[in-house]
Design a protein around this motif. Structure first.
Motif, PDB file in Angstrom:
ATOM      1  N   ALA A 114       0.833  -1.212   0.000  1.00 44.68           N
ATOM      2  CA  ALA A 114       0.000   0.000   0.000  1.00 44.68           C
ATOM      3  C   ALA A 114       0.861   1.252   0.000  1.00 44.68           C
ATOM      4  N   ILE A 115       1.944   1.243   0.770  1.00 43.28           N
ATOM      5  CA  ILE A 115       2.856   2.400   0.780  1.00 43.28           C
ATOM      6  C   ILE A 115       3.432   2.604  -0.616  1.00 43.28           C
ATOM      7  N   GLY A 116       3.815   1.520  -1.269  1.00 45.54           N
ATOM      8  CA  GLY A 116       4.353   1.633  -2.619  1.00 45.54           C
ATOM      9  C   GLY A 116       3.332   2.181  -3.596  1.00 45.54           C
TER      10      GLY A 116
ATOM     11  N   PRO B  59       0.470  12.679   3.745  1.00 42.94           N
ATOM     12  CA  PRO B  59      -0.079  12.249   5.037  1.00 42.94           C
ATOM     13  C   PRO B  59      -0.425  10.761   5.068  1.00 42.94           C
ATOM     14  N   VAL B  60      -0.920  10.236   3.916  1.00 50.65           N
ATOM     15  CA  VAL B  60      -1.256   8.813   3.875  1.00 50.65           C
ATOM     16  C   VAL B  60       0.002   7.962   4.023  1.00 50.65           C
ATOM     17  N   ILE B  61       1.072   8.401   3.315  1.00 53.42           N
ATOM     18  CA  ILE B  61       2.320   7.647   3.377  1.00 53.42           C
ATOM     19  C   ILE B  61       2.875   7.642   4.798  1.00 53.42           C
ATOM     20  N   LEU B  62       2.874   8.821   5.433  1.00 56.24           N
ATOM     21  CA  LEU B  62       3.377   8.912   6.804  1.00 56.24           C
ATOM     22  C   LEU B  62       2.536   8.071   7.764  1.00 56.24           C
TER      23      LEU B  62
ATOM     24  N   LEU C 234      -8.492   5.552   2.239  1.00 56.52           N
ATOM     25  CA  LEU C 234      -9.605   5.799   1.328  1.00 56.52           C
ATOM     26  C   LEU C 234     -10.133   7.223   1.464  1.00 56.52           C
ATOM     27  N   VAL C 235     -10.154   7.749   2.699  1.00 55.44           N
ATOM     28  CA  VAL C 235     -10.654   9.110   2.913  1.00 55.44           C
ATOM     29  C   VAL C 235      -9.703  10.143   2.331  1.00 55.44           C
ATOM     30  N   VAL C 236      -8.428  10.055   2.629  1.00 55.95           N
ATOM     31  CA  VAL C 236      -7.454  11.050   2.168  1.00 55.95           C
ATOM     32  C   VAL C 236      -7.154  10.884   0.683  1.00 55.95           C
TER      33      VAL C 236
ATOM     34  N   GLY D 252       1.523   9.699  -6.240  1.00 54.90           N
ATOM     35  CA  GLY D 252       1.970  11.090  -6.142  1.00 54.90           C
ATOM     36  C   GLY D 252       2.745  11.556  -7.353  1.00 54.90           C
ATOM     37  N   PHE D 253       3.306  10.642  -8.127  1.00 54.48           N
ATOM     38  CA  PHE D 253       4.114  11.023  -9.291  1.00 54.48           C
ATOM     39  C   PHE D 253       3.357  10.892 -10.609  1.00 54.48           C
TER      40      PHE D 253
END
Length: 409
Positions: free
Chosen positions: A22-24, A42-45, A87-89, A30-31
């Protein structure tokens, strides 16, 4: 020592893997064109923190294994919270994270049972309602949200039906196995005594003055009785192996004396088959389970008597690496190459036209193979059609001769 699978630890390991994926995925978003890295930061953090918490939870599960319902439910809440946040962000772009919700639902249900499947389904529906309430993009597509909620309900219901069918099938299999156990235990008790009694009666008949024809009848009774006893023993051996009740009890013994005893025990069966048993002397000491090894040698010899009647059988011992190999050679009709890999299968028999009178159901060599696996022995057969066969039991562990106490005067 028994090994029990830790399903909760498996779920924790998979949680870590899914979080890394999911992080990946969020990082790649983002790119992409039209997306900004800052939107998904924020999701990644959050997922990095989620990953650290998941690692800590895995350590707790590994350190204190067992059935803890509260811990399992907290694990579900932890999973649904992380997925809902993404899902929210992430809005529409993070919609593929819904697949993680399905995994949480089914994963917990299939691992822990229908009760946890119901809890996971309720939590999934609550999570979807929270995401819908907090996400304008979802509010603009109510039918999509309805489809997701229906999917989150139908799939677990179907999984529950499958779990119930599996549970019932498992219970039926256990019940059938118990019935088989009772039947074989009763058969063992009821048939041993009649077989033994028939043997005593035929022994009494032999002491009487019988004519040649009557003597042949008694011989036929003895031969049939021997075949029944061997078949009955093979079935019980197979049943015992299937139930996992056989464990090797290793002892140090003189291999030459052991094989000599085996020859004596099989002398009567060899006489019926017209086989001359020959044994090469052996002075080696070995570490084996004498009962299991005796059963292996017994079944190999029985096979030789059936398919190599009226011809000699040679038993010998050879050096094989650091261990020894027990070899049994017969001069029967042999086995064709195409059958060599199948003779260790249960109930497999190599049938020839002249084998109509050969008794047996094809269990002897399969039992030899399975007992060999228990004692870490390899069992092989070398044969050529028309040239007999050689059964080899190798990797028999050598042992030092035990110290013999000396008499003191």
């Amino acid at each position: 020592m028994t090994f029990e699978k830790n399903t909760e630890l498996d779920q924790a390991n998979l949680r870590i893997i899914v979080t890394i994926c999911a992080i990946g995925y969020i990082s790649v978003l983002g790119f992409l064109p039209g997306h900004a890295v800052g939107t998904y930061l924020p999701v990644i953090l959050y997922y990095v923190v989620f990953l650290l918490v998941s690692i800590g939870l895995r350590h707790v599960i590994s350190r204190w294994p067992g059935h803890y319902p509260t811990r399992r439910v907290l694990g579900m809440i932890h999973d649904y919270t992380g997925t809902s946040f993404g899902l929210v962000v992430g809005a529409e772009a993070a919609l593929p994270l819904y697949a993680v919700m399905v995994w949480i639902n089914l994963g917990n249900g299939m691992r822990y049972g229908s009760r946890y499947l119901a809890i996971a389904t309720v939590l999934a529906l609550l999570a979807l309602m929270v995401v819908y309430w907090l996400t304008p993009a979802w509010q603009a597509q109510p039918f999509m949200v309805l489809m997701l909620m229906i999917t989150s309900t139908v799939i677990p219901v179907y999984a529950h039906l499958l779990l119930e069918r599996t549970r019932k099938a498992s219970e039926q299999a256990v019940a059938a196995n118990l019935e088989k156990s009772r039947f074989l235990a009763q058969a063992s008790h009821d048939l041993r005594q009649p077989i033994h009694s028939i043997g005593l009666f035929t022994a009494c008949l032999r002491e009487a003055r019988l004519g040649d024809q009557e003597q042949r009848l008694v011989d036929n009774i003895d031969r049939s009785l021997l075949n029944v006893s061997q078949l009955f023993r093979s079935i019980l051996d197979l049943y015992t192996l299937d139930n996992g009740r056989v464990l090797p009890n290793y002892q140090i013994l003189h291999l030459g004396d052991f094989l000599a005893d085996s020859v004596l025990q099989n002398a009567e069966a060899a006489r019926w088959a017209g086989v001359e048993l020959r044994l090469r002397p052996c002075a080696q000491w070995v570490r084996v389970d004498p009962v299991l090894l005796a059963t292996m040698v017994q079944n190999v010899l029985s096979n030789c008597f059936k398919y190599g009647a009226q011809r000699p059988v040679l038993i010998g011992v050879r050096q094989c690496g650091d261990g020894l190999a027990i070899e049994v050679h017969d001069q029967g009709r042999g086995i064709d190459k195409e059958h060599l890999l199948k003779v260790f299968e249960e109930f497999y028999r190599v049938r020839h036209q002249r084998d109509k009178d050969v008794e047996g159901v094809g269990l002897g060599l399969s039992i030899v193979k399975r007992l060999g696996l228990l004692m870490d022995l390899n069992v092989t057969i070398r044969s050529r059609l028309g040239h007999g066969k050689t059964v080899r039991l190798y990797r028999v562990a050598r042992a030092l001769q035990p110290n013999t106490p000396t008499l003191q005067h």
